[in-house]
Design an enzyme around this catalytic site. Structure first.
Site, short mmCIF file in Angstrom:
data_model
loop_
_atom_site.label_atom_id
_atom_site.label_comp_id
_atom_site.label_asym_id
_atom_site.label_seq_id
_atom_site.Cartn_x
_atom_site.Cartn_y
_atom_site.Cartn_z
N LYS A 106 25.65 73.47 64.41
CA LYS A 106 25.74 73.70 65.87
C LYS A 106 24.74 74.73 66.34
CE LYS A 106 29.01 76.27 63.83
NZ LYS A 106 30.18 76.25 63.04
N VAL A 133 30.34 69.57 66.55
CA VAL A 133 31.28 69.89 67.63
C VAL A 133 32.66 69.37 67.27
CG1 VAL A 133 31.81 69.60 70.08
CG2 VAL A 133 29.42 69.73 69.34
N ILE A 137 36.70 65.45 64.96
CA ILE A 137 36.97 64.71 66.20
C ILE A 137 35.69 63.98 66.64
CG2 ILE A 137 37.60 64.90 68.64
CD1 ILE A 137 39.13 67.46 67.98
N GLY A 188 42.05 82.92 53.95
CA GLY A 188 40.80 82.16 53.95
C GLY A 188 40.58 81.35 55.22
N GLU A 191 36.59 84.05 58.52
CA GLU A 191 35.48 84.57 57.72
C GLU A 191 35.63 86.09 57.52
OE1 GLU A 191 32.81 82.70 56.74
OE2 GLU A 191 33.37 80.87 57.80
N ASP A 202 30.53 80.87 68.44
CA ASP A 202 30.63 79.54 67.81
C ASP A 202 31.01 78.49 68.88
OD1 ASP A 202 31.17 77.80 65.30
OD2 ASP A 202 33.06 77.69 66.40
N LYS A 206 28.86 75.14 70.62
CA LYS A 206 29.43 73.79 70.72
C LYS A 206 29.46 73.32 72.18
CE LYS A 206 32.13 74.54 66.51
NZ LYS A 206 33.37 75.05 65.94
N GLY A 303 37.05 72.13 57.94
CA GLY A 303 37.60 71.63 56.67
C GLY A 303 36.66 70.60 56.09
#
Ligand code: HSE
Length: 432
Positions: A106, A133, A137, A188, A191, A202, A206, A303
């Site tokens: 991104k 993005v 999805i 986890g 970050e 972030d 996007k 993920g």
């Protein structure tokens, strides 16, 4: 008929692993339903001895990026190293060499999308970034295929899983921001350096990509007013719950008569809005089309496998075009040519929490100053006073009617500088 599509992958971190696994799981089904025999033939991996928990034949690895970018046998380059550079340079080299590119990056697309799209067009190849993005999805592909029959007036996204997880935990368990962040890091989910997520950068990257897809606009993420979740306290969460709202980090863009408005920030949204129900690490994108009306996409924004699913979807999309010898967009998916202007944030209702000395006349002085500048108060609430040092203080929470943010800030600074109040603790947009 079976068609072999050879893919070179730059990077084998989480998303690379997810892409490899998604292909391993579904290769035969893809072959059966499309005739495409997709093979990842080379992977840039500068640490081939590191155990990545997957079984990839060692001969696929190379430490030389040229083995992929300049390899005449590779049809599609998948860039998964992240960061603006050298990722942009690598993608540009692949495109110039006549290879189509798939990326989950991104930051690189938000910074250099126009340059890369122009290169793709000049070389009659494709660039796709579905995974950049909202992870799994399929929002970009849906907007540029099944939803092309619409003109969209607005988009609102929960585009960052880390912050949505933190806000959900704060809401459900009444914990403080710092405590939840620490827990999320230990598990986890966040970050070690959470700045890009918690400060909203972030999500701004996007949103910039979504604005290109939806409005054909070139808006740099640096120009999108962006505020993160670090100032949200337990008091804000409690107020939102009592008043029938939820706090979400929303990335929003709207098309008005004069141009585009956009921002990324925590927003109070009605508890009954579909976005309010999006919890924990999940992402969602809500759009309003002039034919389809309200539409919401929901799923995992991060993920390995969900993001790998998006990367593989782009590979298949390009491969289907390669098969027809037309791996080229007449009009590119990412567009920057609509000429629609980006204006800024526009007016909104606001929530303001401040700390004041508990003394007669303070509330009157605040509302008088608001009134002098035409800032209209919709409601105010005082929380129970408490002792702080030698004085009694209290939190005041204002709901302010529609106002432009610069005017609101000007008046609030005046109130603060004239020592009418002790501190301004949080300001958030209210979306009714
Ligand atoms: N760090 C992002 C998130 C995922 O927390 O949603 C990658 O874009």
């Amino acid at each position: 008929m079976k068609q072999l599509i050879r893919v070179g992958m730059l990077g084998i971190g989480n998303i690379g692993r997810g892409t490899w696994q998604a292909l391993a799981m579904n290769h035969d089904r893809i072959l059966e339903s499309t005739g495409l025999d997709i093979e990842i033939v080379k992977i840039l991996n500068r640490h081939p001895d590191k155990d990545r928990g997957i079984d990839i034949p060692k001969e696929k690895y190379t430490a030389e990026v040229g083995d992929i970018l300049d390899n005449p046998e590779i049809d599609i380059v998948v860039e998964l190293i992240g960061g603006i550079e050298p990722a942009t340079e690598y993608m540009a080299r692949a495109l110039s060499n006549g290879k189509s590119v798939v990326t989950a990056n991104k930051a690189a697309i938000a910074a250099n999308g126009r340059y890369l799209v122009d290169l793709a067009q000049q070389n009659h190849v494709l660039i796709r970034c579905e995974a950049a993005v909202a992870g799994g999805i399929p929002i970009l592909t849906s907007l540029t295929t099944a939803l092309l029959s619409n003109s969209f007036s607005e988009v609102h996204g929960i585009l960052n899983g880390t912050t949505n997880y933190i806000l959900t935990q704060m809401t459900e368990y009444g914990n403080d921001y710092a405590q939840v962040l620490k827990e999320a890091q230990n598990k986890g989910f966040a970050e070690a350096d959470p700045a890009a997520d918690v400060e909203g950068y972030d999500a701004a990257n996007k949103l910039s990509i979504l604005m290109s897809i939806i409005f054909g606009a070139e808006v740099s993420p640096e120009d999108i007013p962006t505020r993160g979740i670090t100032t949200i306290a337990r008091e804000d969460i409690e107020y939102s719950l009592n008043a029938g709202y939820r706090i979400k980090l929303l990335a929003s863009a709207k098309k008005g008569k004069k141009g585009l408005y956009a921002n990324v920030e925590p927003v109070l949204i009605p508890a009954g809005h579909p976005l309010a129900a999006v919890s924990n690490e999940f992402n969602a994108v809500f759009v309003k089309g002039n034919a389809v009306d309200d539409l919401m996409f929901y799923g995992r924004g991060a993920g390995p496998l969900p993001t790998g699913s998006a990367v593989l979807g782009d590979i298949i999309g390009i491969a289907r075009k390669l098969e027809k010898d037309s791996a080229y967009d007449i009009v590119p998916q990412l567009r920057y040519d609509s000429g629609v202007k980006f204006i800024g944030e526009g007016a909104s209702k606001y929530y303001v929490r401040m700390t004041v000395t508990d003394r007669p006349g303070v509330l009157g002085r605040i509302t008088t100053t608001f009134g002098q500048f035409g800032v209209s108060v919709e409601a105010v609430r005082q929380e129970a006073p408490y002792e702080s040092g030698k004085e009694r203080v209290a939190a005041l929470i204002f709901r302010i009617f529609e106002v432009e943010r610069p005017l609101l800030y000007y008046v609030l600074n005046k109130i603060l500088n004239e020592n009418i109040i002790k501190s301004i603790d949080n300001i958030m947009r209210i979306e009714d």
